[in-house]
Design a protein around this motif. Structure first.
Motif, PDB file in Angstrom:
ATOM      1  N   ILE A  39      11.568  -4.219   3.408  1.00  0.00           N
ATOM      2  CA  ILE A  39      11.522  -2.797   3.764  1.00  0.00           C
ATOM      3  C   ILE A  39      11.462  -2.649   5.290  1.00  0.00           C
ATOM      4  CG2 ILE A  39      10.078  -0.718   3.678  1.00  0.00           C
ATOM      5  CD1 ILE A  39       9.381  -1.462   0.794  1.00  0.00           C
ATOM      6  N   ILE A  40      10.672  -3.499   5.932  1.00  0.00           N
ATOM      7  CA  ILE A  40      10.560  -3.450   7.395  1.00  0.00           C
ATOM      8  C   ILE A  40      11.895  -3.793   8.048  1.00  0.00           C
ATOM      9  CG2 ILE A  40       9.481  -4.579   9.384  1.00  0.00           C
ATOM     10  CD1 ILE A  40       6.940  -4.832   7.618  1.00  0.00           C
ATOM     11  N   GLU A  41      12.569  -4.814   7.548  1.00  0.00           N
ATOM     12  CA  GLU A  41      13.868  -5.211   8.102  1.00  0.00           C
ATOM     13  C   GLU A  41      14.921  -4.130   7.911  1.00  0.00           C
ATOM     14  OE1 GLU A  41      14.860  -8.911   6.297  1.00  0.00           O
ATOM     15  OE2 GLU A  41      13.323 -10.016   7.403  1.00  0.00           O
ATOM     16  N   ALA A  42      14.778  -3.331   6.862  1.00  0.00           N
ATOM     17  CA  ALA A  42      15.734  -2.255   6.606  1.00  0.00           C
ATOM     18  C   ALA A  42      15.436  -1.018   7.439  1.00  0.00           C
ATOM     19  CB  ALA A  42      15.725  -1.899   5.117  1.00  0.00           C
ATOM     20  N   GLY A  43      14.395  -1.090   8.264  1.00  0.00           N
ATOM     21  CA  GLY A  43      14.087   0.040   9.141  1.00  0.00           C
ATOM     22  C   GLY A  43      12.945   0.897   8.645  1.00  0.00           C
ATOM     23  N   GLY A  44      12.034   0.321   7.885  1.00  0.00           N
ATOM     24  CA  GLY A  44      10.876   1.057   7.380  1.00  0.00           C
ATOM     25  C   GLY A  44       9.913   1.431   8.490  1.00  0.00           C
ATOM     26  N   GLY A  46       6.238   1.931  10.572  1.00  0.00           N
ATOM     27  CA  GLY A  46       5.314   0.944  11.098  1.00  0.00           C
ATOM     28  C   GLY A  46       4.112   0.657  10.211  1.00  0.00           C
ATOM     29  N   TRP A  47       3.699   1.609   9.377  1.00  0.00           N
ATOM     30  CA  TRP A  47       2.525   1.392   8.538  1.00  0.00           C
ATOM     31  C   TRP A  47       2.772   0.314   7.492  1.00  0.00           C
ATOM     32  CZ3 TRP A  47       2.753   1.921   3.321  1.00  0.00           C
ATOM     33  CH2 TRP A  47       3.838   2.642   2.804  1.00  0.00           C
ATOM     34  N   VAL A  48       4.032   0.012   7.218  1.00  0.00           N
ATOM     35  CA  VAL A  48       4.355  -1.013   6.225  1.00  0.00           C
ATOM     36  C   VAL A  48       3.940  -2.396   6.727  1.00  0.00           C
ATOM     37  CG1 VAL A  48       6.215  -1.982   4.822  1.00  0.00           C
ATOM     38  CG2 VAL A  48       6.250   0.425   5.393  1.00  0.00           C
ATOM     39  N   TYR A  49       3.858  -2.578   8.053  1.00  0.00           N
ATOM     40  CA  TYR A  49       3.382  -3.843   8.613  1.00  0.00           C
ATOM     41  C   TYR A  49       1.958  -4.140   8.144  1.00  0.00           C
ATOM     42  CZ  TYR A  49       7.233  -4.451  11.911  1.00  0.00           C
ATOM     43  OH  TYR A  49       8.458  -4.654  12.478  1.00  0.00           O
ATOM     44  N   ILE A  50       1.127  -3.110   8.092  1.00  0.00           N
ATOM     45  CA  ILE A  50      -0.257  -3.288   7.665  1.00  0.00           C
ATOM     46  C   ILE A  50      -0.311  -3.713   6.199  1.00  0.00           C
ATOM     47  CG2 ILE A  50      -2.457  -2.092   7.286  1.00  0.00           C
ATOM     48  CD1 ILE A  50      -1.711  -0.330   9.704  1.00  0.00           C
ATOM     49  N   VAL A  51       0.455  -3.040   5.374  1.00  0.00           N
ATOM     50  CA  VAL A  51       0.463  -3.372   3.946  1.00  0.00           C
ATOM     51  C   VAL A  51       1.028  -4.766   3.724  1.00  0.00           C
ATOM     52  CG1 VAL A  51       1.285  -2.646   1.681  1.00  0.00           C
ATOM     53  CG2 VAL A  51       0.672  -0.924   3.366  1.00  0.00           C
ATOM     54  N   MET A  52       2.064  -5.129   4.474  1.00  0.00           N
ATOM     55  CA  MET A  52       2.629  -6.471   4.349  1.00  0.00           C
ATOM     56  C   MET A  52       1.608  -7.526   4.792  1.00  0.00           C
ATOM     57  SD  MET A  52       5.785  -8.341   6.269  1.00  0.00           S
ATOM     58  CE  MET A  52       4.738  -8.663   7.658  1.00  0.00           C
ATOM     59  N   GLY A  53       0.880  -7.255   5.856  1.00  0.00           N
ATOM     60  CA  GLY A  53      -0.148  -8.187   6.320  1.00  0.00           C
ATOM     61  C   GLY A  53      -1.258  -8.373   5.295  1.00  0.00           C
ATOM     62  N   ILE A  54      -1.676  -7.288   4.664  1.00  0.00           N
ATOM     63  CA  ILE A  54      -2.715  -7.375   3.632  1.00  0.00           C
ATOM     64  C   ILE A  54      -2.212  -8.170   2.436  1.00  0.00           C
ATOM     65  CG2 ILE A  54      -4.037  -6.015   1.962  1.00  0.00           C
ATOM     66  CD1 ILE A  54      -4.267  -3.850   4.136  1.00  0.00           C
ATOM     67  N   ALA A  55      -0.985  -7.894   2.010  1.00  0.00           N
ATOM     68  CA  ALA A  55      -0.424  -8.629   0.875  1.00  0.00           C
ATOM     69  C   ALA A  55      -0.260 -10.113   1.208  1.00  0.00           C
ATOM     70  CB  ALA A  55       0.910  -8.025   0.454  1.00  0.00           C
ATOM     71  N   SER A  56       0.146 -10.417   2.425  1.00  0.00           N
ATOM     72  CA  SER A  56       0.293 -11.819   2.836  1.00  0.00           C
ATOM     73  C   SER A  56      -1.062 -12.524   2.857  1.00  0.00           C
ATOM     74  CB  SER A  56       0.922 -11.915   4.224  1.00  0.00           C
ATOM     75  OG  SER A  56       2.191 -11.331   4.238  1.00  0.00           O
TER      76      SER A  56
END
Length: 106
Positions: A39-44, A46-56
Motif C-alpha cells: 500500500i505504501i509503495e502504491a502511494g498510500g 503516511g499513517w500506514v508506515y505506523i501500522v506496517m511497523g506495528i505489524a512487522s
C-alpha cells in the motif's frame, strides 16, 4: 498491544500448551506487514508506515516466541515427568539423598 497480552498468557503453565498457536499467528502478521508495504509503495498515506511497523514488530515477536515457548513447554514437561517419577519411586530414600527433596514443599 494484543500480542503482548497473548505472550503473557502463553508464558503461564496453563498457556504453554497453546504455544504452537504462535507458529500460526506469525505468518499472518508478516503477510499483513507485506500488504501494508505494498500500500505504501502504491502511494498510500503516511499513517500506514505506523501500522506496517506495528505489524512487522508483532510478526517478529511471534516468530521468536513460537520456538522459545515450545522449548519452555518441552522443558516443563520433562521436569514434571522427572518429578512424578521421583515421587513414585519407592527405592529413593530421603535420608540417603536429601537434595532430591529439598525443592519440594509440603
Amino acid at each position: 498491544m494484543p500480542t503482548n497480552i497473548l505472550i503473557n498468557v502463553l508464558r503461564t503453565r496453563r498457556g504453554l500448551k497453546w504455544s504452537m498457536v504462535t507458529w500460526l499467528i506469525a505468518p499472518i502478521y508478516y503477510l499483513l506487514a507485506r500488504w501494508f508495504a505494498e500500500i505504501i509503495e502504491a502511494g498510500g498515506s503516511g499513517w500506514v508506515y505506523i501500522v506496517m511497523g506495528i505489524a512487522s514488530w508483532d510478526a517478529l515477536k511471534m516468530f521468536v516466541a513460537g520456538p522459545t515457548l515450545s522449548v519452555v513447554l518441552l522443558v516443563t514437561k520433562i521436569r514434571e515427568a522427572v518429578s512424578i517419577t521421583r515421587s513414585e519411586d519407592p527405592s529413593v530414600n530421603p535420608s540417603e539423598n536429601p537434595s532430591v527433596y529439598s525443592r519440594r514443599r509440603p
